[in-house]
Design a protein around this motif. Structure first.
Motif, mmCIF file in Angstrom:
data_model
loop_
_atom_site.group_PDB
_atom_site.id
_atom_site.type_symbol
_atom_site.label_atom_id
_atom_site.label_comp_id
_atom_site.label_asym_id
_atom_site.label_seq_id
_atom_site.Cartn_x
_atom_site.Cartn_y
_atom_site.Cartn_z
ATOM 1 N N VAL A 11 7.664 19.237 9.150
ATOM 2 C CA VAL A 11 7.679 21.158 9.266
ATOM 3 C C VAL A 11 8.033 21.902 10.309
ATOM 4 C CG1 VAL A 11 7.666 23.155 8.469
ATOM 5 C CG2 VAL A 11 9.073 20.823 7.385
ATOM 6 N N LEU A 12 5.958 20.562 10.770
ATOM 7 C CA LEU A 12 4.983 22.054 11.301
ATOM 8 C C LEU A 12 5.590 20.548 13.181
ATOM 9 C CD1 LEU A 12 1.705 20.631 9.631
ATOM 10 C CD2 LEU A 12 2.874 22.931 10.330
ATOM 11 N N ALA A 13 5.748 19.639 13.452
ATOM 12 C CA ALA A 13 5.918 19.095 14.387
ATOM 13 C C ALA A 13 7.447 19.994 14.934
ATOM 14 C CB ALA A 13 6.409 18.024 14.390
ATOM 15 N N ILE A 24 17.535 8.429 6.435
ATOM 16 C CA ILE A 24 18.361 9.655 7.156
ATOM 17 C C ILE A 24 16.484 10.396 6.848
ATOM 18 C CG2 ILE A 24 18.816 11.851 6.643
ATOM 19 C CD1 ILE A 24 21.492 10.256 5.740
ATOM 20 N N PHE A 25 15.767 10.081 5.966
ATOM 21 C CA PHE A 25 14.647 10.740 5.565
ATOM 22 C C PHE A 25 13.989 10.467 6.871
ATOM 23 C CE2 PHE A 25 9.838 11.129 4.333
ATOM 24 C CZ PHE A 25 9.773 12.316 3.538
ATOM 25 N N SER A 26 13.517 9.126 6.704
ATOM 26 C CA SER A 26 12.997 8.396 8.353
ATOM 27 C C SER A 26 13.152 9.034 9.367
ATOM 28 C CB SER A 26 12.361 7.093 7.543
ATOM 29 O OG SER A 26 13.554 6.416 7.590
ATOM 30 N N PHE A 58 0.908 -1.304 0.256
ATOM 31 C CA PHE A 58 -0.206 0.246 0.163
ATOM 32 C C PHE A 58 0.341 1.009 -0.652
ATOM 33 C CE2 PHE A 58 -2.066 3.243 1.977
ATOM 34 C CZ PHE A 58 -2.964 3.558 1.679
ATOM 35 N N ILE A 59 1.707 1.392 0.786
ATOM 36 C CA ILE A 59 2.646 2.554 0.874
ATOM 37 C C ILE A 59 3.675 2.598 -0.589
ATOM 38 C CG2 ILE A 59 4.960 3.161 2.532
ATOM 39 C CD1 ILE A 59 2.690 3.765 3.638
ATOM 40 N N ARG A 60 4.029 1.384 -0.996
ATOM 41 C CA ARG A 60 4.810 1.714 -2.270
ATOM 42 C C ARG A 60 3.680 2.413 -3.437
ATOM 43 N NH1 ARG A 60 6.344 -2.333 -5.483
ATOM 44 N NH2 ARG A 60 4.825 -3.916 -3.962
ATOM 45 N N ARG A 61 2.834 2.093 -3.237
ATOM 46 C CA ARG A 61 1.627 2.851 -4.560
ATOM 47 C C ARG A 61 1.019 4.070 -3.955
ATOM 48 N NH1 ARG A 61 -0.771 -2.338 -3.843
ATOM 49 N NH2 ARG A 61 -2.654 -2.140 -2.137
ATOM 50 N N HIS A 62 1.269 4.340 -2.446
ATOM 51 C CA HIS A 62 0.606 5.941 -2.455
ATOM 52 C C HIS A 62 2.324 6.381 -1.931
ATOM 53 C CE1 HIS A 62 -2.733 3.227 -1.900
ATOM 54 N NE2 HIS A 62 -3.007 5.067 -3.361
ATOM 55 N N ALA A 63 3.746 6.117 -2.837
ATOM 56 C CA ALA A 63 4.533 6.792 -1.966
ATOM 57 C C ALA A 63 4.520 8.102 -2.049
ATOM 58 C CB ALA A 63 6.174 5.943 -2.443
ATOM 59 N N LEU A 91 5.037 10.530 1.471
ATOM 60 C CA LEU A 91 6.185 11.508 1.805
ATOM 61 C C LEU A 91 6.075 12.751 1.775
ATOM 62 C CD1 LEU A 91 8.665 9.113 -1.187
ATOM 63 C CD2 LEU A 91 8.728 9.035 1.300
ATOM 64 N N ILE A 92 5.003 13.454 0.899
ATOM 65 C CA ILE A 92 4.805 14.898 1.103
ATOM 66 C C ILE A 92 3.896 15.337 1.982
ATOM 67 C CG2 ILE A 92 3.227 16.381 0.151
ATOM 68 C CD1 ILE A 92 3.436 15.770 -2.561
#
Length: 878
Positions: free
Chosen positions: A42-44, A321-323, A25-30, A34-35
């Motif tokens: 950024v908000l947190a 690094i992103f995660s 599911f994550i791969r289909r809506h990657a 990510l956005i």
């Protein structure tokens, strides 16, 4: 062995299938995932940065409902002068400069009640100026009498003729009779005074501006004498601004501003320094902020380098690094929202998260890389890797959370807060690693790499370890027994002072003050309900060998006044020619001054062969040009301070009987409250910077007065509370992780294989604290519970992968490599704390680094050896 059942196997299979479905599911809506993750991060992060606060007080790291905390709070409210006081230390090149600067600073600060609630200048208080000699011990009065007796002829002559002529005449007389006053040489005190006068003459000759006045008090008393007066102390109670992160900042800034305006600087002969709990807390806050900032940056740099080296793929590094950044921002937001004010320990949550949170990403990324290198398609590789690492990472997250939450039932609030934040961070790291890393890799798929090198290294390690499994285990047992032998020598340092940054002015000033045994912050205190109870308590405490003296409000009335007044009367009689001279000579003209200096020069030259100080004086007078202006300048420089010194001496020798009614209300309020409660202060015989002496003193006082408080008792009781919390947390962590391993692994043998390397690592860590003399303290006591919580992750991942491999070799998979590089990132993170200039953080970082090095080595060496020896033949790797 706990038996497996079809039901448990079906549940485990369904869980793994669910994770694989989640990955698809994550791969289909990657892109969308990510956005959304980037925006939320950024908000947190913005919320966390704008609302973060830090409290560096070690007292606030323990629960408020502890009895000693409540007693200390009650004492602090009744008498805030000890624990909410800014101590201003004024050092002068001369006593006159020090006292003048202190008096000026007192007057300016007293004029600002909006910032300074109270100013107490004990050495300048009129009560002590007049009656101070009554508070001296008989031997101290004798010392003063001897000192003044030697100076009496000089002072008497100057009292009659307070001019350059009078000074020169008496010095001339003394030098002409050098054999009589010094047995062929000058007495040390007289030689020192002569050197000071010589220095003033030289300064006048060379001066192009004002000349520092000669110090008469300094001439009469040596630097080390309590009568020298070169150090003055001001005790200030600030108006605290509790809406600010630095409540005492306005007061501290005002003191420094006024000192600068009045040119109280070392080059002007005056050095003003600040210490006291409010100042040290502010210095501590700056030190912690600076240290944690550097540590976070260094940690990120170390992690980035290790990821590049370990993953060998920029796309895998990007995913990890992103995660990591998204998880860190979320954890920081939670920390600020849930805890609010971070403490000296919980402020390190970011370093812990960076070091440990990235481990999850490393395991996933390396598994993906292993499958892709094995020829599996990218999409399937991501799904299989996510499903494959999820059991081990989930169990790892649970064990780490147990380690972090182990302090929750305890009274150690500082670690409770860190545990809450970090356990949430472990959940965040698990979710982001199993969600954002697959999404990133779906967009930025890693390319296959050449095979062979890593497998060859793994096979070499296998060939080395497995044939030597039994000797390795025997060696580990011997090492563990040797390390256990150091347990009786483990120390706990409960001194908050040793956790402070020793390079700050406030700590250095306090350490300087501690060289004087009259200044002792580690005293005990008792809050008595009235004067009768206070005196009864004081009487009991004075009998203790650990107690040097006890002071109450009654001690503001000097004891044995008749004997002391008699001593002062004899001293006044001896100094009568000084206090009330028989005659006052008229002021001399310049010609008389020149003649007096000429006679002094002749006497000095005659005495020069037997007195180096006289030779120096003769040389200075030979170079001196006796112009009218120089004579006037020299007379002012040498005698400007004489009248004030004479007036103070006169006041002190006019002391009379003192009763409690004579004590100024402001002074009495420092020992007795308006409702009649009395402060009983207990001073030790030993130096309480030594923790053993401090605990002995506190225990002796508490045995007589169980409700005793004060710094010595509070520090010792805090240490006991922390040690108790440590054993609670350690036991809780060990038991809960053991139970969790048994439930999940369903095998006593496998659970013991996971725990054995950690037990050895714990023993080795304790042994290192003894060998390198780094005791446990309020900050690094977290090490052993965290060792089991964090260190068990390596063993879990190794064991889970071992089961997945069946009878195939574990060492040739990516898991040992992932364990190694995960450990290296965690070690690098804690290593960044170890180089901090803040002692508490440095000790925590050092011991965590040592502990994780041991746990990593033990897991990678001991666990495969245990499998090789104790697994049944059919299950052994082939």
């Amino acid at each position: 062995m706990t038996p497996r059942t079809p039901a448990t196997d079906r549940a485990a299979t369904r869980a793994i299938q669910a994770v694989a479905a989640w990955s698809r599911f994550i791969r289909r809506h990657a892109i969308v995932v990510l956005i959304l993750a980037a925006v939320s991060a950024v908000l947190a992060g913005t919320y966390a940065v704008r609302n973060v606060a830090i409290n560096t007080s070690t007292n606030d790291m323990l629960a408020d409902d502890l009895p000693f905390q409540q007693q200390f709070e009650e004492l602090d409210k009744a008498f805030p002068q000890d624990y909410r006081t800014v101590v201003v230390v004024v050092d002068g090149d001369t006593p006159e400069q020090a006292s003048a600067a202190a008096q000026q600073l007192t007057e300016r600060l007293a004029a600002r009640p909006d910032v300074i609630r109270d100013v107490f200048y004990p050495q300048g208080d009129p009560f002590f100026r007049q009656h101070g000699l009554l508070f001296l011990q008989p031997d101290e009065v004798e010392t003063l009498s001897t000192m003044l007796a030697g100076a009496q002829p000089l002072l008497a002559a100057l009292a009659q003729d307070p001019s350059l002529r009078g000074l020169a005449s008496v010095l001339t007389l003394a030098l002409r009779h050098i054999d009589e006053i010094g047995s062929g040489g000058l007495p040390p005190e007289f030689a020192a005074a002569l050197a000071g006068i010589t220095g003033t003459i030289k300064a006048v000759e060379k001066a192009e501006g004002p000349v520092a006045p000669f110090s008469w008090r300094g001439a009469l008393a040596s630097d080390g004498s309590q009568f020298s007066g070169r150090r003055q102390l001001l005790l200030l109670e600030p108006v605290f601004d509790y809406a600010s992160l630095q409540p005492a900042d306005r007061a501290i800034s005002l003191i420094r501003q006024l000192a600068a305006e009045m040119h109280m600087t070392p080059d002007q002969g005056v050095h003003v320094r600040l210490t006291g709990e409010p100042v040290m807390l502010e210095d501590e806050l700056r030190s912690v902020e600076e240290s944690i900032g550097y540590a976070n940056l260094l940690t990120l740099a170390i992690v980035a380098v290790l990821l590049i080296v370990g993953l060998r793929s920029i796309r895998l590094v990007e995913a990890a690094i992103f995660s990591l950044f998204v998880g860190l921002a979320s954890t920081a937001c939670f920390a600020v929202a849930a805890v609010g004010e971070l403490n000296l320990i919980s402020v390190a949550f970011a370093v812990l998260f960076i070091g440990f949170g990235v481990d999850f990403g490393i395991h996933l990324c390396m598994r993906v890389k292993e499958y892709i290198d094995g020829g599996i398609g990218p999409g399937l590789a991501i799904d299989e890797a996510t499903a494959g690492v999820s059991p081990g990472l989930t169990l790892t997250s649970l064990c780490a959370s147990i380690g972090f939450l182990a302090f929750t039932p305890t009274a150690y609030k500082g670690l409770v807060e860190l545990g809450i934040i970090s356990s949430f961070g472990m959940l965040v790291a698990l979710v982001t690693s199993l969600t954002l890393a697959p999404a990133w890799l779906a967009v930025r798929t890693p390319r296959p790499s050449p095979a062979g090198t890593q497998r060859a290294a793994s096979q070499a390690a296998e060939r080395f370890l497995l044939p030597r499994a039994r000797p390795i285990l025997w060696a580990a047992l011997a090492l563990g027994l040797a390390a256990a032998g150091t347990l009786p020598f483990v120390r706990f340092d409960d001194s908050p002072l040793n956790l402070r940054d020793q390079s700050t002015e406030s700590v250095q000033t306090l350490l300087d003050l501690l060289k004087d045994r009259r200044f002792d912050p580690f005293r005990a205190a008792v809050l008595a309900k009235d004067s009768a109870e206070a005196e009864a308590i004081a009487g009991k405490l004075r009998k203790l060998p650990e107690v040097a003296r006890v002071e109450t409000a009654a001690d503001l009335v000097p004891a044995d006044q008749d004997a002391r007044l008699a001593q002062i009367g004899d001293l006044a009689l001896m100094m009568a020619p000084v206090i009330a001279p028989a005659e006052h000579k008229p002021a001399p003209d310049p010609a008389a001054l020149r003649n007096a200096l000429a006679e002094l020069r002749g006497a000095a030259e005659a005495a020069a062969p037997r007195a180096p100080a006289a030779a120096e004086l003769a040389a200075a007078l030979a170079d001196f040009k006796p112009t009218n202006q120089n004579l006037e300048t020299l007379q002012r420089a040498l005698l400007a301070g004489f009248p004030s010194m004479l007036a103070e001496l006169t006041d002190s020798l006019n002391a009379g009987p003192v009763t409690l009614a004579d004590v100024p209300p402001a002074l009495l309020a420092r020992r007795q409250t308006a409702d009649g409660r009395v402060l009983v202060e207990v001073f030790p015989t030993a130096d309480l910077r030594d923790e053993v002496a401090r605990r002995r003193f506190a225990a002796a006082v508490q045995e007589v007065v169980p409700q005793a408080s004060g710094e010595a008792v509070a520090v010792s009781e805090a240490g006991k509370a922390v040690i108790h919390s440590f054993f609670q947390a350690g036991t809780f962590t060990f038991v809960m992780i053991s139970v969790l391993l048994l439930v999940v692994l369903r095998s006593v043998r496998d659970s013991l294989m996971v725990m054995a390397p950690l037990i050895l690592a714990g023993l080795l860590t304790v042994a290192v604290t003894v060998l390198i003399n780094v005791p446990f303290n309020f900050a690094n006591v977290i090490v052993l519970p965290l060792l089991f919580g964090l260190g068990v992750s390596s063993g879990i991942n190794m064991m889970v992968r071992s089961r997945q491999q069946g009878n195939r070799s574990l060492l040739i998979t990516s898991t040992p490599r992932a364990v190694l590089f995960s450990a290296l990132t965690t070690i690098g993170s804690f290593g960044s704390l170890a180089v901090s200039k803040h002692p508490g953080m440095a000790s925590m970082g050092l011991l965590l680094t040592v502990a994780l090095i041991f746990s990593t080595v033990c897991t990678l060496v001991i666990l495969p050896s245990l499998r090789a020896v104790f697994l049944p033949p059919a299950a052994k790797p082939s």
